[in-house]
Write a protein that holds these residues in place. Structure first.
Motif, PDB file in Angstrom:
ATOM      1  N   GLY A   1      -0.322   4.258   3.728  1.00  0.00           N
ATOM      2  CA  GLY A   1      -0.955   2.961   3.532  1.00  0.00           C
ATOM      3  C   GLY A   1      -2.412   3.188   3.284  1.00  0.00           C
ATOM      4  N   GLN A   2      -3.214   2.197   3.645  1.00  0.00           N
ATOM      5  CA  GLN A   2      -4.602   2.290   3.277  1.00  0.00           C
ATOM      6  C   GLN A   2      -5.502   2.044   4.466  1.00  0.00           C
ATOM      7  OE1 GLN A   2      -6.243  -0.858   0.889  1.00  0.00           O
ATOM      8  NE2 GLN A   2      -6.842   0.651  -0.617  1.00  0.00           N
TER       9      GLN A   2
ATOM     10  N   GLN B   1      -6.549   5.739   0.356  1.00  0.00           N
ATOM     11  CA  GLN B   1      -5.179   5.978   0.798  1.00  0.00           C
ATOM     12  C   GLN B   1      -5.143   6.928   1.996  1.00  0.00           C
ATOM     13  OE1 GLN B   1      -2.913   4.290  -0.708  1.00  0.00           O
ATOM     14  NE2 GLN B   1      -4.069   3.616  -2.502  1.00  0.00           N
TER      15      GLN B   1
ATOM     16  N   LEU C   1       9.447   3.326   6.029  1.00  0.00           N
ATOM     17  CA  LEU C   1       8.666   3.737   4.857  1.00  0.00           C
ATOM     18  C   LEU C   1       8.381   5.246   4.866  1.00  0.00           C
ATOM     19  CD1 LEU C   1       5.230   4.031   5.242  1.00  0.00           C
ATOM     20  CD2 LEU C   1       5.594   1.672   5.910  1.00  0.00           C
TER      21      LEU C   1
ATOM     22  N   ARG D   1       0.187  -7.922   0.559  1.00  0.00           N
ATOM     23  CA  ARG D   1      -0.087  -6.583   1.102  1.00  0.00           C
ATOM     24  C   ARG D   1      -0.334  -5.583  -0.036  1.00  0.00           C
ATOM     25  NH1 ARG D   1       1.376  -4.076   6.586  1.00  0.00           N
ATOM     26  NH2 ARG D   1       1.169  -6.193   7.322  1.00  0.00           N
ATOM     27  N   GLN D   2       0.461  -5.726  -1.078  1.00  0.00           N
ATOM     28  CA  GLN D   2       0.339  -4.845  -2.237  1.00  0.00           C
ATOM     29  C   GLN D   2      -1.062  -4.996  -2.847  1.00  0.00           C
ATOM     30  OE1 GLN D   2       3.236  -6.006  -5.089  1.00  0.00           O
ATOM     31  NE2 GLN D   2       2.676  -4.412  -6.547  1.00  0.00           N
TER      32      GLN D   2
ATOM     33  N   ILE E   1      -3.694  -3.435  -0.524  1.00  0.00           N
ATOM     34  CA  ILE E   1      -3.669  -1.978  -0.535  1.00  0.00           C
ATOM     35  C   ILE E   1      -3.968  -1.422  -1.922  1.00  0.00           C
ATOM     36  CG2 ILE E   1      -2.175   0.054  -0.118  1.00  0.00           C
ATOM     37  CD1 ILE E   1      -0.765  -1.502   2.035  1.00  0.00           C
TER      38      ILE E   1
ATOM     39  N   MET F   1      -1.680  -0.701  -4.166  1.00  0.00           N
ATOM     40  CA  MET F   1      -0.670   0.313  -4.528  1.00  0.00           C
ATOM     41  C   MET F   1       0.441  -0.342  -5.324  1.00  0.00           C
ATOM     42  SD  MET F   1      -0.162   2.344  -1.001  1.00  0.00           S
ATOM     43  CE  MET F   1       1.340   3.169  -1.441  1.00  0.00           C
TER      44      MET F   1
ATOM     45  N   TRP G   1       4.123  -1.331  -6.159  1.00  0.00           N
ATOM     46  CA  TRP G   1       5.295  -1.547  -5.302  1.00  0.00           C
ATOM     47  C   TRP G   1       6.487  -1.923  -6.176  1.00  0.00           C
ATOM     48  CZ3 TRP G   1       9.120  -4.961  -4.301  1.00  0.00           C
ATOM     49  CH2 TRP G   1       9.856  -4.769  -3.125  1.00  0.00           C
TER      50      TRP G   1
ATOM     51  N   ARG H   1       1.929   0.269   3.983  1.00  0.00           N
ATOM     52  CA  ARG H   1       2.554  -0.333   2.795  1.00  0.00           C
ATOM     53  C   ARG H   1       3.905  -0.924   3.170  1.00  0.00           C
ATOM     54  NH1 ARG H   1       6.990   2.115   1.074  1.00  0.00           N
ATOM     55  NH2 ARG H   1       7.252   4.371   1.194  1.00  0.00           N
TER      56      ARG H   1
END
Ligand SMILES: Nc1ncnc2c1ncn2[C@@H]1O[C@H](COP(=O)(O)OP(=O)(O)OP(=O)(O)O)[C@@H](O)[C@H]1O
Ligand SMILES: [Mg+2]
Length: 515
Positions: A29-30, A37, A65, A102-103, A106, A108, A110, A404
């Motif tokens: 995650g972040q 990251q 995850l 959340r995506q 972060i 990132m 998904w 994440r």
């Protein structure tokens, strides 16, 4: 955040006090403050780990995850699914506003993805049956499991030797019990001559331990065909590691069986796996959700054995992650061997909770950036403080991380979906078969029946025929004999006095078949 410098690329590592501490692997995650990251190096996975946090804070999703990232990296995984909420790994997740938010936070990518699953079982749950024979466990491990003292362990070792010498296969508890009875009665002389005297107290103690475990349906994990641990280490054609989900939803009321099984599995993996040396990635990673169940009521013997196995299994490239509410659920000796710590929120409702949080915070590396005990209570769902080991094996400073969302489904599979995965299993046709091999129970049973028949024939020549004559050479004679045994008597007394009462369990299941 002066001490921590993170690189902002997923591919590279971040540095702490000038040293590179994380080399790309599982992306967790972040970091909240620096927006970089946070990753765990694959190399650290066989240094074991802990995922802790209050109920509903995201522990199981974190497990999910990490299992996904390991599978993507070609590493097979075994997860203990105690609550039945990990089957979702087998289906692609679908996006929702929470995942999207959340995506965005972060930054990132998904995309929903289903992971290759194999369901395993040690009970009536559907899946590949995991079992091993009593002989394979051996007298040393079985003595630990049964919590026997030195004298009793000695007797058990002798019984194993006797069976070995007399070609009496010990497949399950039924076999072992029949041999213990036999060497107390019909086989007493034979046993005494070569192996020594079996004291009724020792035999009784062994029998009582066996029966106590049987009440938790332990006989389901003993028998044939024996599970080969290398079948846990499969990869798909695409090179993804298979995620083995051991369904243990009925295990919450059977802590003794759970700890016994876990210890046996770890011992078996340890024995079979070759030494890996200082490998760059693990061969297998085990996640034990609701791990407090293993340590609940576990005997000192079992705990010592656990600690030793956890310490040694590292060199075989096997990582074990414990998932539980508080770090204090894990015995200190085992906690000391856990390299990676992922701490989700803890909630402070009472003075006792606050004390527990302080103790938990003290278990983590010192941080001059965070007020750890305060931050632990403020973490949101799916947020955690993470520390792992650097290349020199030193704990890294804690990093506040937003995890994440899993790529697989965060909910369970339907029965139909589970059925489809079971249908595809290549292991089920091999392991879920009835093996009815002749073993100690049948051999001794036949031997006793034969001698009973001989005695009756001799009796009938001198005595007048009575009403019972017709039945004299049939089974009741044998069982009457066993029931008259001092060992059996003492067991019956123990049971009525409350062995079952203490365990709070009464099994209504009977073995449908002899394996
Ligand atoms: N990384 C995440 N991304 C998105 N949502 C999450 C994440 N982690 C947790 N959640 C949300 O929080 C809920 C609870 O998570 P989870 O079941 O993992 O908690 P838990 O700590 O294992 O709880 P319990 O102790 O009751 O088993 C999930 O159903 C999900 O909605
Ligand atoms: Mg959970």
């Amino acid at each position: 955040m002066d001490n921590l410098q993170f690189s902002d690329s997923i591919q590279s590592s971040y540095t702490f006090k000038g040293e590179s501490i994380l080399v790309g692997s599982a992306i967790l995650g972040q970091n909240e403050e620096t927006h970089v990251q946070v990753k765990l190096p694959l190399k650290t996975f066989n240094r074991h780990g802990l995922i802790a946090g209050a109920t509903g804070t995201g522990k199981t999703k974190t497990l999910q995850l990490i299992a996904e990232d390991l599978s993507n990296a070609g590493i097979p995984v075994l997860v203990m699914d105690i609550k039945g909420d990990l089957s979702g790994l087998g289906a692609a997740g679908t996006s929702n506003p929470i995942i999207e938010k959340r995506q965005r936070l972060i930054g990132m990518d998904w995309e929903g993805k289903a992971f290759p699953l194999e369901f395993l079982s040690i009970s009536d749950e559907p899946g590949v049956k995991l079992r091993a024979t009593v002989s394979e466990y051996g007298p040393v491990l079985l003595s630990k499991i049964l919590d026997l003292n030195d004298n009793q362990s000695g007797v058990l070792s002798m019984i194993f030797k006797y069976c070995d010498d007399r070609h009496l296969p010990l497949l399950d508890f039924k076999d072992l019990k029949s041999v213990i009875n036999y060497v107390q009665q019909e086989g007493k002389e034979d046993f005494l001559q070569e192996y020594g005297f079996v004291h009724t107290n020792s035999a009784g103690a062994i029998m009582r331990s066996i029966i106590a475990l049987e009440q938790q349906n332990a006989d389901d994990i003993f028998g044939e065909p024996s599970f080969e641990v290398f079948d846990l280490m499969k990869k798909t054609e695409k090179g993804e590691g298979v995620i083995n989900v051991l369904r243990l939803t009925d295990m919450q009321t059977k802590p003794a069986l759970f700890s016994t099984f876990m210890l046996c599995l770890l011992a078996e993996i340890f024995e079979k796996m070759p030494e890996q040396g200082d490998s760059s990635k693990p061969e297998l990673v085990l996640f034990i959700d609701e791990a407090h169940l293993i340590f609940k009521n576990a005997s000192r013997n079992l705990l010592d054995q656990f600690e030793m196995t956890i310490k040694l299994i590292r060199s075989k490239g096997v990582g074990v992650f414990f998932v539980t509410q508080s770090p204090t659920d894990i015995p200190a000796a085992i906690l000391g061997h856990l390299g990676t710590k992922i701490q989700h929120a803890l909630r402070a409702f009472t003075a006792r909770d606050r004390k527990a949080i302080k103790t938990a915070a003290e278990n983590y590396p010192f941080s001059d950036f965070y007020e750890v005990d305060e931050l632990i209570t403020k973490l949101g769902i799916g947020e955690a403080l993470i520390s792992t080991l650097d290349e020199k094996g030193r704990p890294t400073e804690l990093v506040h991380t937003l995890l994440r969302p899993p790529f697989s489904r965060m909910d369970v599979l339907t029965n139909y979906e589970i059925g489809q995965i079971l249908k595809r299993s290549t292991l089920i046709p091999f392991y879920n078969v009835d093996v009815d091999r002749e073993s100690a129970y049948e051999i001794l049973h036949a031997r006793i029946s034969k001698s009973g028949q001989k005695e009756t024939e001799e009796d009938s020549q001198v005595k007048k025929p009575s009403k019972k004559v017709g039945k004299a050479n049939s089974e009741p004679t044998t069982f009457e004999k066993i029931m008259k045994s001092p060992v059996t008597k003492s067991i019956v007394i123990e049971i009525t006095c409350g062995i079952l009462g203490v365990l709070g369990l009464r099994t209504t299941r009977t073995r449908a078949r002899k394996r």
